[in-house]
Design a protein around this motif. Sequence first.
Motif: not given
Length: 245
Positions: A39-50
Amino acid sequence: EVIFNIMFLTQTNRNFKKYLDAFTHLVYPITCEACHGVLDEDEELICSHCFNELPKTYNWRVEENRVERLFWGKAKIQRAASFLYFTKGGIVQELLHSLKYHGKQDIGALLGNLFAEELLDSHFSGADMIIPVPLHPEKLKLRGYNQCASATKTLSENLGVSYSPELLIRKSHSESQTKLNRYERWKNVDDGFEACSQSELEGKHVILVDDVVTTGSTLEACAQAILSISNTKVSILTLAVPSPV
């Protein structure tokens, strides 16, 4: 000068935390619960793509949808809907597996929140109470949590519907439904649930919540327990349903 020093120290602490978080993320990367990528630093639990690829069913917009048809001739359901399509090996299976078997209850809260956004001002927001499909006390003690609870609580808060898990109990400690056919599933849960308070349920519209619906046997048994009480109505929400493709 004192105010300036306080502001300086506050900003310094924020910067330190930011760099510490970045370092921690680099050394101990947090992965997506769906695809297991970092995950990127600003992502939580699931990535932006998913997140953008979540396969929504949108069947809550359609009356007589395929989830509702599961209960035709079996239980008088007002409305029923599932949030996502479930496919073997897909991202939804990964999310629900983490929720059910690895205690990642934040996933249930996230999916419940996203589902609630779709259901605002719908038939479901007009219900009186919402209940997760209960686990038998022995299984609850073994697992430590009900995998449906976090999503149900979030739906309750966002839809303004009372969360009332204590009003339905599971009487029998039945075996796993995973490898059973429809008849075996029905026998496995037949008469397995009991509504606990006639006075609190009478005249109420109740939403039942489960993680996945396949044949609908468990939800059917739950619904019948509630519908045995005078003037009750039942609707159903699940986080997922098998993909028709």
